[in-house]
Motif scaffolding. Structure first.
Motif, PDB file in Angstrom:
ATOM      1  N   ASP A   5       0.826  -1.205   0.000  1.00  0.00           N
ATOM      2  CA  ASP A   5       0.000   0.000   0.000  1.00  0.00           C
ATOM      3  C   ASP A   5       0.863   1.259   0.000  1.00  0.00           C
ATOM      4  N   GLY A   6       2.009   1.188   0.678  1.00  0.00           N
ATOM      5  CA  GLY A   6       2.909   2.331   0.703  1.00  0.00           C
ATOM      6  C   GLY A   6       3.513   2.605  -0.666  1.00  0.00           C
ATOM      7  N   LYS A   7       3.900   1.542  -1.377  1.00  0.00           N
ATOM      8  CA  LYS A   7       4.433   1.701  -2.734  1.00  0.00           C
ATOM      9  C   LYS A   7       3.386   2.330  -3.639  1.00  0.00           C
ATOM     10  N   ASP A   8       2.165   1.827  -3.541  1.00  0.00           N
ATOM     11  CA  ASP A   8       1.088   2.364  -4.369  1.00  0.00           C
ATOM     12  C   ASP A   8       0.824   3.829  -4.022  1.00  0.00           C
ATOM     13  N   LEU A   9       0.916   4.153  -2.750  1.00  0.00           N
ATOM     14  CA  LEU A   9       0.687   5.526  -2.331  1.00  0.00           C
ATOM     15  C   LEU A   9       1.750   6.460  -2.907  1.00  0.00           C
ATOM     16  N   THR A  27       0.644  14.436   7.034  1.00  0.00           N
ATOM     17  CA  THR A  27       0.195  13.271   6.274  1.00  0.00           C
ATOM     18  C   THR A  27      -1.269  13.397   5.864  1.00  0.00           C
ATOM     19  N   ARG A  28      -2.117  13.692   6.811  1.00  0.00           N
ATOM     20  CA  ARG A  28      -3.552  13.736   6.504  1.00  0.00           C
ATOM     21  C   ARG A  28      -3.885  14.858   5.514  1.00  0.00           C
ATOM     22  N   SER A  29      -3.321  16.041   5.706  1.00  0.00           N
ATOM     23  CA  SER A  29      -3.649  17.146   4.805  1.00  0.00           C
ATOM     24  C   SER A  29      -3.097  16.902   3.402  1.00  0.00           C
ATOM     25  N   ILE A  30      -1.907  16.284   3.297  1.00  0.00           N
ATOM     26  CA  ILE A  30      -1.333  16.001   1.977  1.00  0.00           C
ATOM     27  C   ILE A  30      -2.180  14.968   1.242  1.00  0.00           C
ATOM     28  N   LEU A  31      -2.549  13.911   1.934  1.00  0.00           N
ATOM     29  CA  LEU A  31      -3.355  12.867   1.294  1.00  0.00           C
ATOM     30  C   LEU A  31      -4.735  13.391   0.907  1.00  0.00           C
ATOM     31  N   ALA A  32      -5.257  14.289   1.703  1.00  0.00           N
ATOM     32  CA  ALA A  32      -6.581  14.849   1.393  1.00  0.00           C
ATOM     33  C   ALA A  32      -6.495  15.862   0.260  1.00  0.00           C
ATOM     34  N   ASP A  33      -5.543  16.791   0.352  1.00  0.00           N
ATOM     35  CA  ASP A  33      -5.463  17.873  -0.626  1.00  0.00           C
ATOM     36  C   ASP A  33      -4.879  17.417  -1.958  1.00  0.00           C
ATOM     37  N   LEU A  34      -3.826  16.612  -1.901  1.00  0.00           N
ATOM     38  CA  LEU A  34      -3.132  16.224  -3.126  1.00  0.00           C
ATOM     39  C   LEU A  34      -3.804  15.044  -3.810  1.00  0.00           C
ATOM     40  N   LEU A  35      -4.265  14.065  -3.020  1.00  0.00           N
ATOM     41  CA  LEU A  35      -4.842  12.848  -3.601  1.00  0.00           C
ATOM     42  C   LEU A  35      -6.360  12.777  -3.468  1.00  0.00           C
ATOM     43  N   GLY A  36      -6.930  13.665  -2.692  1.00  0.00           N
ATOM     44  CA  GLY A  36      -8.381  13.666  -2.545  1.00  0.00           C
ATOM     45  C   GLY A  36      -8.928  12.542  -1.687  1.00  0.00           C
ATOM     46  N   LEU A  37      -8.108  11.967  -0.802  1.00  0.00           N
ATOM     47  CA  LEU A  37      -8.563  10.873   0.053  1.00  0.00           C
ATOM     48  C   LEU A  37      -9.388  11.416   1.214  1.00  0.00           C
ATOM     49  N   ASP A  38     -10.428  10.697   1.580  1.00  0.00           N
ATOM     50  CA  ASP A  38     -11.235  11.113   2.727  1.00  0.00           C
ATOM     51  C   ASP A  38     -10.678  10.486   4.004  1.00  0.00           C
ATOM     52  N   ASP A  39     -11.263  10.845   5.132  1.00  0.00           N
ATOM     53  CA  ASP A  39     -10.757  10.376   6.420  1.00  0.00           C
ATOM     54  C   ASP A  39     -10.771   8.858   6.532  1.00  0.00           C
ATOM     55  N   ALA A  40     -11.800   8.229   5.989  1.00  0.00           N
ATOM     56  CA  ALA A  40     -11.899   6.771   6.076  1.00  0.00           C
ATOM     57  C   ALA A  40     -10.779   6.100   5.294  1.00  0.00           C
ATOM     58  N   ALA A  41     -10.501   6.605   4.096  1.00  0.00           N
ATOM     59  CA  ALA A  41      -9.437   6.025   3.275  1.00  0.00           C
ATOM     60  C   ALA A  41      -8.073   6.211   3.937  1.00  0.00           C
ATOM     61  N   ILE A  42      -7.883   7.388   4.529  1.00  0.00           N
ATOM     62  CA  ILE A  42      -6.613   7.640   5.212  1.00  0.00           C
ATOM     63  C   ILE A  42      -6.468   6.728   6.416  1.00  0.00           C
ATOM     64  N   GLN A  43      -7.542   6.526   7.156  1.00  0.00           N
ATOM     65  CA  GLN A  43      -7.473   5.655   8.321  1.00  0.00           C
ATOM     66  C   GLN A  43      -7.170   4.231   7.933  1.00  0.00           C
ATOM     67  N   ARG A  44      -7.680   3.790   6.795  1.00  0.00           N
ATOM     68  CA  ARG A  44      -7.369   2.421   6.329  1.00  0.00           C
ATOM     69  C   ARG A  44      -5.872   2.284   6.074  1.00  0.00           C
ATOM     70  N   LEU A  45      -5.250   3.332   5.495  1.00  0.00           N
ATOM     71  CA  LEU A  45      -3.794   3.291   5.251  1.00  0.00           C
ATOM     72  C   LEU A  45      -3.043   3.252   6.561  1.00  0.00           C
ATOM     73  N   VAL A  46      -3.532   3.991   7.551  1.00  0.00           N
ATOM     74  CA  VAL A  46      -2.913   3.972   8.877  1.00  0.00           C
ATOM     75  C   VAL A  46      -3.005   2.597   9.488  1.00  0.00           C
ATOM     76  N   ASP A  47      -4.182   1.997   9.406  1.00  0.00           N
ATOM     77  CA  ASP A  47      -4.403   0.669   9.994  1.00  0.00           C
ATOM     78  C   ASP A  47      -3.545  -0.401   9.320  1.00  0.00           C
ATOM     79  N   LYS A  48      -3.249  -0.224   8.048  1.00  0.00           N
ATOM     80  CA  LYS A  48      -2.425  -1.184   7.309  1.00  0.00           C
ATOM     81  C   LYS A  48      -0.924  -0.963   7.510  1.00  0.00           C
ATOM     82  N   GLY A  49      -0.578   0.125   8.188  1.00  0.00           N
ATOM     83  CA  GLY A  49       0.842   0.425   8.395  1.00  0.00           C
ATOM     84  C   GLY A  49       1.504   1.031   7.187  1.00  0.00           C
ATOM     85  N   ALA A  50       0.706   1.539   6.234  1.00  0.00           N
ATOM     86  CA  ALA A  50       1.269   2.131   5.020  1.00  0.00           C
ATOM     87  C   ALA A  50       1.761   3.548   5.263  1.00  0.00           C
ATOM     88  N   VAL A  51       1.149   4.232   6.260  1.00  0.00           N
ATOM     89  CA  VAL A  51       1.578   5.609   6.586  1.00  0.00           C
ATOM     90  C   VAL A  51       1.726   5.735   8.106  1.00  0.00           C
TER      91      VAL A  51
END
Length: 415
Positions: A96-100, A391-415
């Motif tokens: 997930d980190g590579k994909d990110l 991390t959260r503002s970059i993923l939201a502003d640059l990639l358009g990810l919402d809080d749920a998507a960001i939390q999934r990356l956190v839970d997976k250890g990708a960020v």
């Protein structure tokens, strides 16, 4: 870490700077790389420092540490080379980190890395892979020996560059072992060349739409700092060695003692020599038949037997400040200053070269930007980010990810 505070450099002033709108992914550590991206950040680029969530840049532990009243200690060393950046954590070893990172690359103009050549390829994140995501990407790679050649895969530090680039062999005194230059000049020089190369590659992108690799090595960078050593060897067979504070052929040009320290004196031309003789009340020496021309004063025997004793006699009667005042705008003479003297130098202050940056809630003085642009004004400088601070503002502003998507990356250890 996935904290979220506003980036210091994200204001209207930053947007008015020369590189505003440029997005740089900084996957570097220590100095060779962070200094390059810091220069881009100072000029207005949105530099995103990418660190591993469990293994951030270990320069964060380098002294001096600043302990705030209510904040955890922070490294002033780290802050000096990472100011004006935003921070994100990404685990480049996870799927997930590579994909990110690839998603971030699609929105970036530049990626800077200082891994050993081949490391990014092993991660599946080399230039050929990333250019598929963004053909306009400028991929700046800083390493000890470069990406090509038989030594490309060797590990390297700053001292490596000084050693294999020839500079170490030239520094020090002839009757003693060579001495390294007293700063990390290999890291710094490579970062400067990488900055130049990055800007040149960006200019090419503007014309052609195609990105490329900017390949800079510490060894190559140091080699270009050896002045006349290469051509002296290739044309005359002369091997440059330690000369202490002397120049290989220009005299007088070096360090001389005075009443309260040392000064640099470079009055080797006939004009400067005449002015110096006049300044010390012995104008007739400018016509002395043994030392009346530049060529005669270049002779090593004449320089040591006649010129140096004369200068030491003159200078010994005065202090550094007095000599500088006497020389004024006429003769190249400068005090050899200590770092405290440089920091408190009124001229350095007038050039805004000592700036105050927040570190651990305290205000720390550090070097400013030597780049002065007449149409831009003074460059505002912000603090360095904490690991993953944006991390959260970059993923939201640059990639358009919402809080749920960001939390999934956190839970997976990708960020």
């Amino acid at each position: 870490m996935t904290g979220d505070t506003k980036a210091e450099g994200g204001d209207a002033q930053a947007r008015s700077r020369p590189l505003s709108g440029l997005v740089v992914l900084d996957i570097t550590r220590v100095v060779a790389g962070p200094f390059c991206s810091m220069l881009l950040a100072d000029l207005g680029a949105d530099v995103i420092k990418v660190e591993h969530p469990d293994d951030p840049d270990y320069a964060r532990t380098f002294p001096p540490m600043v302990a705030g009243k209510e904040e955890a200690p922070e490294s002033a060393f780290f802050s000096q080379f990472n100011r004006n950046k935003r921070g994100i954590t990404v685990n480049l070893k996870s799927v997930d980190g590579k994909d990110l990172l690839k998603q971030l690359v699609r929105h970036a103009d530049v990626l800077v890395e200082n891994f050993r050549p081949g490391t990014m390829e092993k991660l599946g994140l080399g230039y050929e892979e990333l250019r598929l995501c963004n053909p306009r990407l400028v991929y700046t790679a800083i390493s000890g020996f470069g990406r090509t050649g038989p030594n490309a895969s060797r590990p390297a530090f700053d001292n490596t560059g000084q050693a294999v680039g020839g500079l170490w062999s030239m520094n020090g005194y002839a009757d003693r072992p060579p001495v390294r230059v007293g700063t990390i000049i290999g890291d710094l020089a490579a970062s400067l060349y990488a900055t130049i190369g990055t800007l040149a590659a960006l200019r090419t992108v503007e014309r052609t739409g195609e990105g490329q690799v900017v390949d800079v090595s510490q060894q190559d960078s140091i080699l270009t700092l050896t002045e006349n050593a290469v051509v002296r060897y290739t044309t005359r067979g002369e091997v440059a060695g330690p000369l202490g504070n002397d120049h290989p052929f220009v005299r007088p040009y070096g360090q001389f003692p005075c009443r309260d320290g040392y000064v640099f004196f470079g009055g080797y031309t006939d004009k400067f020599w005449r002015l110096t003789c006049e300044m010390f009340g012995e104008p007739h020496l400018a016509n002395d038949p043994e030392i009346d021309t530049m060529e005669k004063r270049f002779d090593p025997d004449v320089a040591e037997r006649r010129v140096r004793p004369l200068l030491e006699r003159w200078f010994s009667a005065y202090g550094k400040a007095e000599l500088e005042a006497m020389a004024g705008d006429r003769v190249p003479l400068s005090a050899i200053r200590t770092v405290p003297e440089v920091v408190e130098d009124p001229h350095v202050t007038a050039r805004n070269m000592i700036v105050e940056i927040p570190v651990a809630g305290e205000s720390v003085r550090m070097f400013g930007s030597p780049i002065k642009l007449s149409g831009t004004g003074e460059i505002p400088l912000g603090r360095a980010p904490m690991p993953g601070e944006h991390t959260r503002s970059i993923l939201a502003d640059l990639l358009g990810l919402d809080d749920a998507a960001i939390q999934r990356l956190v839970d997976k250890g990708a960020v």
